[in-house]
Design a protein around this motif. Structure first.
Motif, PDB file in Angstrom:
ATOM      1  N   ALA A 234      -4.247  -8.439  -0.444  1.00  0.00           N
ATOM      2  CA  ALA A 234      -3.477  -7.318  -0.966  1.00  0.00           C
ATOM      3  C   ALA A 234      -4.359  -6.424  -1.830  1.00  0.00           C
TER       4      ALA A 234
ATOM      5  N   ASP B  94      10.760  -3.229  -0.651  1.00  0.00           N
ATOM      6  CA  ASP B  94       9.742  -2.407  -1.301  1.00  0.00           C
ATOM      7  C   ASP B  94      10.240  -2.000  -2.677  1.00  0.00           C
TER       8      ASP B  94
ATOM      9  N   GLY C 142       5.163  -1.855  -4.723  1.00  0.00           N
ATOM     10  CA  GLY C 142       4.722  -2.717  -3.640  1.00  0.00           C
ATOM     11  C   GLY C 142       5.899  -3.454  -3.039  1.00  0.00           C
ATOM     12  N   ARG C 143       5.584  -4.501  -2.305  1.00  0.00           N
ATOM     13  CA  ARG C 143       6.612  -5.329  -1.670  1.00  0.00           C
ATOM     14  C   ARG C 143       6.725  -6.632  -2.448  1.00  0.00           C
TER      15      ARG C 143
ATOM     16  N   GLN D 147       0.899  -4.912  -3.423  1.00  0.00           N
ATOM     17  CA  GLN D 147       0.764  -3.577  -2.869  1.00  0.00           C
ATOM     18  C   GLN D 147      -0.022  -3.688  -1.573  1.00  0.00           C
ATOM     19  N   ILE D 148       0.625  -3.350  -0.452  1.00  0.00           N
ATOM     20  CA  ILE D 148      -0.001  -3.524   0.860  1.00  0.00           C
ATOM     21  C   ILE D 148      -0.039  -2.232   1.665  1.00  0.00           C
ATOM     22  N   ASP D 149       0.265  -1.083   1.041  1.00  0.00           N
ATOM     23  CA  ASP D 149       0.038   0.166   1.770  1.00  0.00           C
ATOM     24  C   ASP D 149      -1.460   0.411   1.948  1.00  0.00           C
TER      25      ASP D 149
ATOM     26  N   ASN E 299      -3.058   1.020   5.199  1.00  0.00           N
ATOM     27  CA  ASN E 299      -2.069   0.222   5.931  1.00  0.00           C
ATOM     28  C   ASN E 299      -0.672   0.796   5.706  1.00  0.00           C
TER      29      ASN E 299
ATOM     30  N   ARG F   3       2.339  -1.120   7.070  1.00  0.00           N
ATOM     31  CA  ARG F   3       2.418  -2.533   6.645  1.00  0.00           C
ATOM     32  C   ARG F   3       2.226  -3.484   7.822  1.00  0.00           C
TER      33      ARG F   3
ATOM     34  N   LEU G 156      -0.788  -7.990   6.837  1.00  0.00           N
ATOM     35  CA  LEU G 156      -0.164  -8.708   5.724  1.00  0.00           C
ATOM     36  C   LEU G 156      -1.193  -9.616   5.067  1.00  0.00           C
TER      37      LEU G 156
END
Length: 384
Positions: free
Chosen positions: A64, A88, A184-185, A210-212, A275, A278, A281
């Motif tokens: 991440a 999110d 984030g998620r 945070q995975i954007d 990303n 998403r 992962l």
């Protein structure tokens, strides 16, 4: 017929047979020379310089971009969970509500103490102001006036202390609501309503990732760093699935670690990847196509055209002679593998024709009948 007569007849018959054989031999034409060998049909490729990029596929793990562990800053009973698990989350969004009643009571007590301090400070200020003209008229001693001034200053300090205590109590009351520090998620909640939490707990309430944007950490031999430094970090990095299909994202190299693993001789390479969908992962394994080198004018020969004799790579070429086109075995020096081809460093020149298919039927100097080769061409192995 007597025996002598029979012998005479047999001898005469033998002479007649021999004469017939000689007559037939005299009538037979001279032997013709053997027919010339037919040229061997082969598929050949004319080498042309072209731009080529050497790419190395390295296994990597997705991490991440940012990770935040949600923890309580005050102790209390969790009353409510204020988010949907796996959703999110925006920065500052409320996540948990801890029972605020004790903190509200502490804030009220601090507010009351502040009011008391303020009242004492006003009284001390009035007293010091009343004694000042009396001290100047020498109606009271200077010591009495200085004591009044000291009490006034002390009361002002107590007011400041009471204000700080009230601010702290209000901050604790504010911390009773746990907010998201980053966007984030969020993962699943690790505590439930009714749980007692403290600031010293080892287990967080939840985690936000945070995975954007994500990192891909790969390891490569330290000897490859020179090529990466020459190429720079601006070249894109392609990410591949386990089956070889590319992900619809691209990354760029951020940095390489400064320490080399003494056990493997590898260094860590970190790649930043956008990303937005998403798709990647944290924890996933991917393959990163890292550019090692780029050549503007490279000669590429198909791998199937290369044969090795005692470890020496060689290729069959088609040469024009006075008798026609013949095959010649040429040693070459090969560089990196690029796709299904080898990069030729030495031994061949642009424009030369290299036999790709049909080389198993060749010998040095053999006549050949070349036809153009392409990746889709399938040579007829049974052709004469």
């Amino acid at each position: 017929m007597t025996t002598r007569q029979r012998m005479g007849c047999g001898y005469g018959h033998g002479l007649a047979c021999a004469a017939a054989v000689l007559a037939l031999a005299a009538c037979r034409p001279a032997d013709e020379p053997p027919a010339a060998a037919q040229p061997v049909r082969v598929s050949a490729l004319a080498l042309q310089p072209a731009a080529a990029t050497v790419q190395e596929e390295l296994p990597g793990r997705v991490a991440a971009f940012r990770t935040a562990e949600i923890r309580a800053q005050v102790g209390g009973i969790v009353q409510r969970r204020l988010f949907e698990q796996g959703a999110d989350i925006a920065a500052g969004q409320p996540l948990f509500q801890i029972n605020p009643a004790p903190f509200q009571a502490d804030a009220n007590m601090a507010a009351a103490a502040l009011q008391r301090s303020q009242a004492a400070s006003r009284r001390a200020a009035v007293q010091a102001a009343r004694l000042e003209p009396l001290m100047r008229a020498e109606a009271i001693s200077r010591q009495e006036y200085e004591d009044a001034v000291s009490q006034r200053d002390q009361a002002a300090a107590e007011v400041a202390q009471a204000e700080a205590s009230l601010a702290r109590r209000r901050l604790d009351l504010r911390f009773a609501r746990v907010d998201a520090p980053i966007a984030g998620r969020i993962d699943q909640a690790l505590v439930t309503e009714g749980a007692l939490v403290t600031a010293a707990d080892a287990t967080p309430l939840a985690r936000i990732q945070q995975i954007d944007k994500v990192y891909v950490d790969v390891r490569q031999p330290a000897a490859s760093l020179d090529g990466l430094r020459e190429q720079g970090a601006s070249r894109p990095v392609t990410l591949l699935r386990s089956d070889g299909r590319p992900w619809p994202v691209q990354g760029r190299i951020l940095f390489s670690a400064i320490n080399v693993d003494p056990a493997t001789g590898d260094v860590l390479l970190r790649i930043l990847v956008d990303n937005p969908q998403r798709l990647l992962l944290p924890g996933m394994f991917v393959r990163a196509g890292v550019v090692k080198a780029h050549y503007d004018q490279a000669l590429l020969v198909p791998q199937q055209a290369v044969k090795r004799t005692a470890g020496q790579p060689q290729v069959w070429t088609v040469e024009k002679t006075a008798q026609g086109e013949v095959a010649r075995l040429v040693p070459v020096k090969l560089g990196e593998a690029i796709g299904q081809s080898w990069r030729v460093e030495a031994g061949l020149q642009a424009g030369q024709r290299v036999v790709v298919e049909g080389a198993e039927r060749l010998s040095p100097g053999a006549a050949v009948a070349p036809q153009p080769w392409s990746a889709a061409t399938v040579a007829d192995a049974s052709a004469p």
